[in-house]
Design an enzyme around this catalytic site. Structure first.
Site, PDB file in Angstrom:
ATOM      1  N   LYS A 141      -7.641   6.543  -4.287  1.00 23.59           N
ATOM      2  CA  LYS A 141      -7.120   7.774  -3.617  1.00 23.59           C
ATOM      3  C   LYS A 141      -5.270   7.099  -3.636  1.00 23.59           C
ATOM      4  CE  LYS A 141      -9.156   6.021  -0.120  1.00 23.59           C
ATOM      5  NZ  LYS A 141      -9.702   5.853   0.992  1.00 23.59           N
TER       6      LYS A 141
ATOM      7  N   LEU B 247       2.273   1.781  -3.597  1.00 26.51           N
ATOM      8  CA  LEU B 247       1.538   2.477  -4.217  1.00 26.51           C
ATOM      9  C   LEU B 247       0.537   3.265  -4.377  1.00 26.51           C
ATOM     10  CD1 LEU B 247      -0.500  -1.357  -4.510  1.00 26.51           C
ATOM     11  CD2 LEU B 247       1.177  -0.477  -6.095  1.00 26.51           C
TER      12      LEU B 247
ATOM     13  N   GLY C 142       0.777  -1.482   0.135  1.00 26.86           N
ATOM     14  CA  GLY C 142       0.413   0.129  -0.263  1.00 26.86           C
ATOM     15  C   GLY C 142       0.566   1.019   0.021  1.00 26.86           C
TER      16      GLY C 142
END
Ligand SMILES: NC(=O)c1ccc[n+]([C@@H]2O[C@H](COP(=O)([O-])OP(=O)(O)OC[C@H]3O[C@@H](n4cnc5c(N)ncnc54)[C@H](O)[C@@H]3O)[C@@H](O)[C@H]2O)c1
Length: 258
Positions: free
Chosen positions: A160, A126, A123
């Site tokens: 997001k 990314l 995460g």
């Protein structure tokens, strides 16, 4: 507010428009670095027609350690050269320094406006890559390849991106303080990545699935009750649990688009 009756205004108008958001997400059954599986190559191929036969890849340091030979061999099998930028995972690296060092690497490589780059990692990687993609040259396409359970079930979907920010005036660190809403070109998911994760990180990912199951899906909650312990202790499935794995992931993803 624009007021046509205003004595100071000659003329004026308000523009209202909408931008469509669309991207492809696939869940792969076999390794995405198996040359017989062309998904990863295909994800950038149509945008690259006529451009140079090289791909820019941002790879999470942990994934690079585990898969570097396979990654290079995969692209070689398609006669594609690679330029690899290694990025550290973990929250302490989700910051502007990592982002600007990626931007430096993109400038040095000379990424073209329509040329997609790959972001392969957890995460944190990314999120940094998404922010860089949305701002570099006012936006370039990027392909998300999540490698942790949390990123598979959460950061993979949606639009997001962002980094944490240490404010020197308030002397406070703010999570996700700088970010954008920017969709990837494609998301390529391969649950096999999570086998190499440690128990703590797997539990983090499972926590996210439990959260959704509680709110949204009794079926997934029951699956987790029955198989959760086994999934964590076997790195989210050893053999034959494809169905459980995929249904848990799909259920989470479908409910979590934004
Ligand atoms: N953008 C979104 O919608 C969204 C959603 C959820 C979470 N997030 C963000 O994601 C971050 C947490 O992500 P995370 O839990 O993936 O942690 P992480 O990205 O920090 O990764 C944890 C560690 O695992 C390593 N790693 C990555 N893949 C691995 C693998 N397959 N095997 C072994 N090690 C591996 C990484 O290098 C890192 O050291 C948070 O910053 C959170 O804010 C974003």
């Amino acid at each position: 507010m624009f007021n046509p009756a205003s004595p100071w205004v000659t003329t004026g108008y308000r523009s209202v428009f909408s931008l469509p958001i669309s991207y492809t997400l696939t869940i792969q059954k076999t390794s995405i670095f198996d040359p017989s599986n062309s998904t990863l190559y295909d994800a950038s191929a149509s945008n690259m027609a006529g451009l140079n036969p090289t791909r820019f890849l941002v790879v999470d340091a942990a994934i690079y350690q585990l898969h570097k030979v396979a990654i290079k061999a995969y692209f070689q099998s398609y006669s594609i050269k690679t330029r690899i930028h290694i990025m550290r995972g973990e929250e302490s690296h989700k910051n502007l320094t990592e982002m600007t060092s990626l931007v430096d690497a993109l400038c040095d490589y000379g990424l073209k406006r329509r040329e997609p780059f790959y972001a392969i990692g957890g995460g944190c990687v990314l999120d940094v890559c998404g922010l860089a993609a949305s701002t570099y040259r006012r936006g370039v396409p990027f392909i998300r390849v999540p490698t942790t359970l949390l990123s598979l079930v959460d950061a993979s979907v949606g639009v997001k991106n962002g980094v944490d920010y240490d404010c020197c005036l308030t002397e406070t660190s703010y999570k996700n303080r700088l970010g954008t809403f920017y969709p990837p070109l494609a998301v390529v998911c391969w649950p096999g990545f999570v086998k190499s994760q440690d128990r703590r990180n797997l539990s983090n990912g499972c926590g996210e699935i439990v959260k959704l199951a509680l709110v949204k899906s009794e079926e997934v909650f029951k699956l987790l009750e029955e198989y959760g312990g086994e999934l964590i202790s076997t790195g989210f499935g050893e053999n034959g649990e494809e169905e459980i794995k995929v249904s848990v992931l799909e259920e989470k993803m479908c409910a979590n688009q934004f």
